[in-house]
Design an enzyme around this catalytic site. Structure first.
Site: not given
Ligand code: GLN
Length: 237
Positions: A94, A192
């Site tokens: 990310c 994630h």
């Protein structure tokens, strides 16, 4: 690096470690040790130098401002760049993924200079991407379908110097139907989960890259398989 020992570097946990991304470290350590490969993990805070002798570098997600600070410090430090030249594996999630690129969007959408370690460029999208994500991995990597969750405003454009990690089956990812990117042994993803806990195949790919091995002995996968099944069924059934 010797063939039976790896050094893992967890980069800037004080700035880049949202949504339990540190689990990526733990799962790499565990999967290595279960195979008799010893590991040493160093947590490098943002006021410390990034060592250049690591085998695997991990970066996690982060809020907009810590992400900008992390990019600036990593650029000034230069350790990650040198490690990359020495052939280290880098796996970033990310915010960590975005800052490996040439540019990403700051908190007001302003362009911020990245590290240029991946040929990607990110900006701010119209809508925040939040939720489960599933992708089919580039067949060249020989990794089963990946699952994770995403929470980001950024959209990422891939340049000719990288390949998409996966094609999106569910979710948003880069924003163009692809998810993540990789070139040589540098890989980034929006996932994630933590990504390597949900996707042991991806963890083993990084270990194989670091150890320069084509194969690793299989491990019993009871908990990870249950987690994967549960998460995949939650969005695809
Ligand atoms: N700040 C970045 C974005 O919103 C990354 C967010 C994250 O790491 N979860 O796109």
């Amino acid at each position: 690096m010797s063939s039976d020992s790896i050094k893992i570097v967890w980069v800037y946990p004080d700035l880049l470690s949202t949504y339990g991304d540190q689990g990526n470290c733990i799962v790499l350590e565990r999967r290595a040790r279960l195979r008799g490969i010893s590991t040493r993990t160093v947590h490098v805070r943002s006021d410390e130098n990034v060592p250049v002798d690591g085998d695997i570098y991990l970066l996690g997600g982060g809020e907009d401002r810590p992400q900008i600070l992390a990019a600036r410090r990593l650029r000034n430090d230069g350790g990650l760049h040198r490690a990359r030249e020495f052939g280290a594996v880098i796996f970033a999630v990310c915010a960590g993924y975005q800052l490996l690129g040439t540019e990403f969007g700051g908190e007001e959408g302003q362009p911020v200079e990245g590290l240029g370690l991946l040929d990607i460029r990110s900006g701010r999208g119209e809508k925040r991407a939040v939720g489960e994500i599933v992708g089919d991995v580039d067949p060249a990597l020989n990794v089963p379908r990946i699952t994770g969750f995403e929470n980001h405003q950024g959209v990422t454009h891939l340049g000719p110097g990288v390949k998409p990690l996966a094609t999106v089956v569910h979710g948003v990812g880069n924003g163009d139907g692809t998810e993540g990117a990789y070139a040589d042994h540098v890989m980034g993803t929006y996932m994630h989960g933590p990504a390597l806990v949900r996707n042991p195949g991806l963890a083993d790919l990084l270990l194989r890259w670091a150890l320069k091995r084509d194969e690793l002995p299989p491990l019993p996968e009871s908990w990870s398989e249950r987690l994967r099944e549960e998460r995949l069924n939650a969005v695809l059934s």
